[in-house]
Each structure stands twice: as structure tokens, then as C-alpha cells.
Design an enzyme around this catalytic site. Sequence first.
Site, PDB file in Angstrom:
ATOM      1  CG  HIS A 295      -2.021  -0.963   1.182  1.00 33.48           C
ATOM      2  ND1 HIS A 295      -2.397  -1.741   2.264  1.00 33.48           N
ATOM      3  CD2 HIS A 295      -2.868  -1.315   0.174  1.00 33.48           C
ATOM      4  CE1 HIS A 295      -3.428  -2.511   1.927  1.00 33.48           C
ATOM      5  NE2 HIS A 295      -3.720  -2.268   0.666  1.00 33.48           N
ATOM      6  CG  PHE A 469       4.632   0.743   7.567  1.00 24.95           C
ATOM      7  CD1 PHE A 469       5.701   1.341   6.911  1.00 24.95           C
ATOM      8  CD2 PHE A 469       3.927   1.494   8.489  1.00 24.95           C
ATOM      9  CE1 PHE A 469       6.060   2.663   7.184  1.00 24.95           C
ATOM     10  CE2 PHE A 469       4.274   2.810   8.759  1.00 24.95           C
ATOM     11  CZ  PHE A 469       5.340   3.394   8.103  1.00 24.95           C
ATOM     12  CG  HIS A 470      -0.181  -2.580   5.027  1.00 26.00           C
ATOM     13  ND1 HIS A 470      -1.230  -1.697   4.815  1.00 26.00           N
ATOM     14  CD2 HIS A 470       0.066  -2.548   6.361  1.00 26.00           C
ATOM     15  CE1 HIS A 470      -1.595  -1.167   5.980  1.00 26.00           C
ATOM     16  NE2 HIS A 470      -0.821  -1.667   6.930  1.00 26.00           N
ATOM     17  N   PRO A 471       3.707  -4.990   3.008  1.00 26.22           N
ATOM     18  CG  PRO A 471       5.908  -5.592   3.533  1.00 26.22           C
ATOM     19  CD  PRO A 471       4.771  -4.703   3.979  1.00 26.22           C
TER      20      PRO A 471
END
Length: 534
Positions: A295, A469-471
Site C-alpha cells: 500500500h 508498511f503492508h508488503p
Amino acid sequence: MAMRTFDYIVVGAGSAGCALAARLVERRAGSVLLLEAGPRDRNAWIHIPIGYGKTMFDPRHNWQFYSEPEPELNGRKIYQPRGKTLGGSSSINGLVYIRGQAEDFDEWERLGNPGWGWRDVLPLFKRAERNERGDSAYHGGQGRLGVSDIRGRHELVEAFIQAGEELGIARTDDFNGETQEGVGYFQLTTRNGLRCSSAKGYLKPLRHDPALAIETGAQATGLCMEGRRAVGVRYRQDGQMRQARARQEVILAAGAFQSPQLLMLSGIGDGRLLQEQGIALRHHLPQVGRNLQDHLQVRLIYQCTRPITTNDQLRTPWGRAAIGLRWLLQRAGPVAAGIQLGGMFARALPQAARPDVQFHFGTISADMAAGKPHTFSGFTISMCQLRPASRGRVSLQSADPLAAPRIEPNYLSAEEDRQTMIAGLQLTRRLTGSRAMRPYIAQEYHPGPRMQNEQDMLDFVRESGTTIFHPVGTCRMGSDADAVVDPQLRVRGIEGLRVADASVMPLLLSGNTNAGAIMIGEKAADLITQNHRP
């Protein structure tokens, strides 16, 4: 040290790894070794919700990765924080509890992952959850993960909610209920005003169980292989190389960056790329590290007309004391809730059939996420696209197992993503121009009046956009031959090896990913133990 043998080895004590290890032990599936590269979660800032501003840049508890220069973001390297302690990123994140949209999981199933549809995963979310609201059709009240309401109401958040209502976006008290769309207060992964990480929720009740061995400061460097079977893990601890052996299975739960890195270091990946690094090929699996999704967010900062922001409270010793006292007496306020209080899921593009953007509303402002608060009264509205079409990859910088992975998110490479971010910024301006919000805004501090048209908006995203911070996605799950793991999370072509973390997500969830990663840990425990007889 003599090699120790366990039934299962779980690599990574993060959101998924803690849930998986705990469930295996609870079900008496056998002995479990849980390896974590970081230290134990003893730092007080981990457990105080507002403390994630401290851990965001702490190398003891954060891997502090950076991407390669991003072509569509003006060649900037994007900071990629990842948790490095028991609980992983659930110990340093912003605590927002979001599962995603039901359609996300149904799309996983449609892509060749039976057993991963919404009807299948909802019971897992409920099983994991200890929601202070108790059991209901959409929530669990007896699980391990503490989920709580934000106590008290804030004048600015209320204005933001009213702004959404002016635009036809309904107020909601549950983004994880029947529908995600709406505007309201978040629920957080807290319990009694303290963070509930996956380590605190899942591991703490089992800390004296002899079936669970937890090794911290233990960085995995590769898999021990016998032919096409994973039989153990090599890891570095206290400056020494050690090994542990698994009778049954090794499960990688090191996250979207490091699970594929460990596979590649062990000779599992794209043969050509491994050869370039001098790594002997064990199994050609070219999609390892591909399909990276994340994101991308932009943060808009506003100067407030009234001294009612967290900036104002933190500016003076008396204000800081009042914040601390409110937490001690009421378990409420910024210390208990962190920074992101309100949120919105909305449709920005006219053709969107379901929410395609997410907003986080914070009563604090700083030049960067978790940075030093501004000296003026300020608040922040951040916006991200929920389902980007851009795809990146993770690969190796070198064959050195202690080197950081090479991260290339490839943000904004798809035209759809560029158009959605522009539409999201236009929606933001409509929100801040509403009757409800206008009285609170002295000026838009960042980006300010220079952002006038669509090109200005795209330029703003390119110059200031960053990860939220959503890999996910780098060990993609699927039934097709190109998938890295099958729907049972088994690595294709390798026996005794699974991956169970956000890297297996075929598509990014519509929202924060911590709850989804914990659900994957719960699901992995089911898959592993479904034929187990204690």
C-alpha cells in the site's frame, strides 16, 4: 552446541509465526522451535501503544530496510520498517485492526485457493480474536488477540466522521462487520490500554510449556536440505553458526521480504538469478520473490484553528503529564490509542464497485510518520489505494545471508494506481472542504496551495508517497504450476517445507495486514494438524 531436534521449526516469531507455533503446541502436535532474529520484547515502548514512534527507527527492534530507488517516485529509496523482536511487526505497528473485505478472500479462492474464501477464513478470524465486545456473528471474544475500542471521543475525529457523512459515506462502528465501507473509529489490537502483539497474545500463555522452545537473537541463514526435503535450519546466534533439525516440517514465517530471501539463499528460486549470486540451484521456482504488493500512502497535514491536537498536549510538561495520568487512571487517550484514531473506507474512482481507498485520521502531525510532532496545532489525514495493480519483487543483494534483501516495490507502475491516487486526493480535498471540517482548518500545511490540478496531485504522490508498511505476495499461494506454495502452504517441489505469513497472499488485502497474517498462522496450524493424532 550439539544439534537439537524438534518436530517442527518455525522461522520468524512475527504475526503469523507466533500464532502458528502456539497452536501447534496447544494441540500437542509435537515439540516446536521458534526462531526469532531479534531480541525478546522487553522494551517498554513496545507495549505502550504510542511507543511505536520510538520503535519505528530503533535498529534493535526494526530491520530498517530500504527499497531500491523507485522509478515512479522520483528515484527515492523508500524506508521499509519491519519488526525485529518477538511479535515481529505486530510489536511495532500502528495497532489498527482490519481484516479486509470479504471479496478479497473470495478472490483468493477464485484464483485457485480452495479453503481460503470468506466463509472459510471468517471462523479463523473469530477464533483468533478476543474482542472486548464479545462473541457475535463477525467477532470472537475468546481468542488470543486482544481487540479493543478506542475509549473516549475526539472533537476532530467527530468532525472527520461528519465530513464523510456529508459526502454520503455512512458512519460505522465496525469496519470488520457486515461491510467495510464507512467512516468511524478504528478498533485496535490492545488490551487494557496496552499493545497486544501476537507474542503477547499467543506466546505468553505458553512461556512455561516444555514443548515450546523460543530462541531469540537467532537469525536464520538457510535451510538444511537432504535432496528435495527440508530437514532443518541453519542460524546465527551469539556470533556462532548453529543448526536445528526438524522431524516433521520447517515452516518459514519470516515475512514478505525474508521468507523469499531464505528460500533463495537455500537454492530455491529463479535458477538464473541464483547463479548470478553463486548459489547452487536446489529447485527452480522462478516466482519466488515476485508478485510483491504494498500500500502506497500520502499524508496531508493541516494546521488546526484550535489547540485541541496531540501536538498541543505533547508540547508542554503539563500536557504530557495529563496524557500520562489519563492513561494510568482511565487507560484512555494518546498513550492507550497511539496515533491513528479514525478511518474511512470509500470509493474514489467512479467505477469502483467497493471501497478502493483507505484513510487514516490522526490528531497529530509531523514531517514524517512517527517523526517529531510539529510545534503548531496540527492533524494528519493519510490516504492509500487498497488494491494496487503494480507488482514488484524481492531478490538477493548478495549470497551473504546477513545482507538485507533487495526490495523493488515498483510503486505507481500501473496507470490504474496513478488514477486511483489522484481520485483519492480529490476525495480528501472534498472532505476537508466540507462544512464539518472547514472550521478546524487554518491552512493545508502539506502539500498546500501548490497542489491544484491532477498533474500537481500526481507530482505530490511521486515526491512524498511512501509505504504504509503492508508488503505481501512474494511467495504466492495458488494451484497453478507457477505458484510458490500450494493452498496447503507447501512449497512446490520441496518436501517438509511450508511458508505461512503475508508472503503467501496472492492479492493484497483491502486494509491493514496484521490481522490477515495472524489468520494465516491459524490456518497453517489447521493444515499441519488436520491429520495429526496426539
